[in-house]
Write a protein that holds these residues in place. Structure first.
Motif, PDB file in Angstrom:
ATOM      1  N   GLY A   1       0.801  -1.216   0.000  1.00  0.00           N
ATOM      2  CA  GLY A   1       0.000   0.000   0.000  1.00  0.00           C
ATOM      3  C   GLY A   1       0.830   1.259   0.000  1.00  0.00           C
TER       4      GLY A   1
ATOM      5  N   ARG B   1      -0.009   5.079  -1.550  1.00  0.00           N
ATOM      6  CA  ARG B   1      -0.014   6.287  -0.717  1.00  0.00           C
ATOM      7  C   ARG B   1       0.974   7.312  -1.263  1.00  0.00           C
TER       8      ARG B   1
ATOM      9  N   PRO C   1      -0.140   4.001   6.980  1.00  0.00           N
ATOM     10  CA  PRO C   1      -1.152   3.079   6.469  1.00  0.00           C
ATOM     11  C   PRO C   1      -2.582   3.508   6.780  1.00  0.00           C
ATOM     12  N   ARG C   2      -2.783   4.309   7.821  1.00  0.00           N
ATOM     13  CA  ARG C   2      -4.145   4.714   8.189  1.00  0.00           C
ATOM     14  C   ARG C   2      -4.755   5.718   7.216  1.00  0.00           C
TER      15      ARG C   2
ATOM     16  N   GLY D   1      -4.479   5.060   4.111  1.00  0.00           N
ATOM     17  CA  GLY D   1      -4.863   4.066   3.141  1.00  0.00           C
ATOM     18  C   GLY D   1      -4.287   4.264   1.739  1.00  0.00           C
ATOM     19  N   PRO D   2      -4.257   3.158   0.995  1.00  0.00           N
ATOM     20  CA  PRO D   2      -4.560   1.813   1.463  1.00  0.00           C
ATOM     21  C   PRO D   2      -3.432   1.253   2.324  1.00  0.00           C
ATOM     22  N   ASP D   3      -3.812   0.281   3.189  1.00  0.00           N
ATOM     23  CA  ASP D   3      -2.804  -0.320   4.048  1.00  0.00           C
ATOM     24  C   ASP D   3      -2.073  -1.434   3.304  1.00  0.00           C
TER      25      ASP D   3
ATOM     26  N   GLN E   1      -6.488  -2.379   1.985  1.00  0.00           N
ATOM     27  CA  GLN E   1      -7.743  -1.914   2.551  1.00  0.00           C
ATOM     28  C   GLN E   1      -7.668  -0.421   2.891  1.00  0.00           C
ATOM     29  N   PRO E   2      -8.775   0.299   2.765  1.00  0.00           N
ATOM     30  CA  PRO E   2      -8.766   1.713   3.132  1.00  0.00           C
ATOM     31  C   PRO E   2      -8.534   1.883   4.622  1.00  0.00           C
ATOM     32  N   GLY E   3      -7.734   2.863   4.985  1.00  0.00           N
ATOM     33  CA  GLY E   3      -7.478   3.128   6.387  1.00  0.00           C
ATOM     34  C   GLY E   3      -8.542   4.027   6.990  1.00  0.00           C
TER      35      GLY E   3
ATOM     36  N   GLN F   1      -8.462   7.639   5.723  1.00  0.00           N
ATOM     37  CA  GLN F   1      -8.302   7.829   4.282  1.00  0.00           C
ATOM     38  C   GLN F   1      -9.220   8.902   3.722  1.00  0.00           C
TER      39      GLN F   1
END
Length: 254
Positions: free
Chosen positions: A10, A14, A69-70, A72-74, A78-80, A83
């Motif tokens: 991810g 980002r 990662p929060r 996102g995506p991690d 997956q969306p953090g 995000q």
């Protein structure tokens, strides 16, 4: 902060948010709905930090949040949880508002979503962006101005790390300068390739903040205008302290 593992697929996504830039939509008509990232600067009455170290901490916290990662995506794609707020802000003008805190105020700010960096005796916390009219009360009560730190002379930067050069002639307050170096690290990260930014992340996003005298600033401006990089220049919108279009910070990769 911890190093970004190579398995964090991810991270590239980002980073691409930064490479595509910002300002893709106009500001809302309602001033209270304008989005900004609050930056909380820890400036205790006794034994305050050095100005350069505090600005470095603010820059490091800003870029750490932008690549966390929060937002996102991690690593699993997956969306953090941060995000939506982060992307909405990055699509606008990446405004930042610095506030100072001490004592219980600083401790309370740690419970508001964001990332704190403790660097060379200085602490700063970058918070998840949101509408300026809907700030968490623990942050809205913090003072924006009224406290500054004297300029210091930290010596030559460590080799191999990015240097954020500030136009000393503008004589910006520490709060204004903190927002500007925050812009600078985002622009620099967007100008670097993913491998270089991963290496920077593995080093905790270390950077140096230095004042540029007129002669050095002239050289840096020429380098930025000629595109001899990686280099990133911040031009301020001129809402506070400096004239619109002023070049405030030039970031040079290590």
């Amino acid at each position: 902060m911890t190093a970004v593992p190579e398995t964090d697929t991810g991270f590239g996504a980002r980073h691409r948010v930064l490479t595509r830039g910002y300002g893709h939509r106009p500001d809302p008509d309602d001033p209270a709905a304008v989005l900004a990232m609050p930056i909380v600067l820890h400036i205790p009455k006794q034994n305050p930090p050095r100005r350069s170290a505090l600005l470095e901490a603010a820059a490091m916290a800003t870029i750490a949040l932008c690549l966390d990662p929060r937002v996102g995506p991690d690593a699993d794609g997956q969306p953090g949880p941060w995000q939506d707020a982060y992307l909405a802000w990055n699509d606008a003008r990446i405004r930042k508002v610095s506030r100072r805190a001490r004592g219980a105020q600083w401790l309370a700010a740690q419970d508001v979503d964001g990332i704190t960096v403790d660097h060379d005796g200085a602490q700063a916390r970058a918070l998840v962006p949101g509408p300026v009219g809907d700030l968490d009360p623990r942050i809205s009560r913090l003072q924006i101005g009224g406290t500054d730190l004297p300029h210091d002379d930290p010596g030559d930067p460590d080799p191999g790390i990015p240097v954020l050069w500030i136009d000393a002639g503008l004589d910006m307050t520490v709060g204004k300068a903190a927002a500007q170096v925050g812009h600078a690290v985002m622009l620099l990260a967007g100008a670097l390739d993913e491998d270089a930014v991963r290496a920077w992340a593995a080093d905790g996003y270390r950077c140096a903040v230095r004042d540029a005298d007129p002669e050095r600033w002239k050289e840096l401006r020429t380098r930025a205008e000629e595109g001899r990089g990686p280099v990133a220049a911040v031009r301020d919108a001129g809402f506070t302290e400096v004239a619109p279009g002023s070049m405030t910070v030039i970031a040079v990769a290590g």
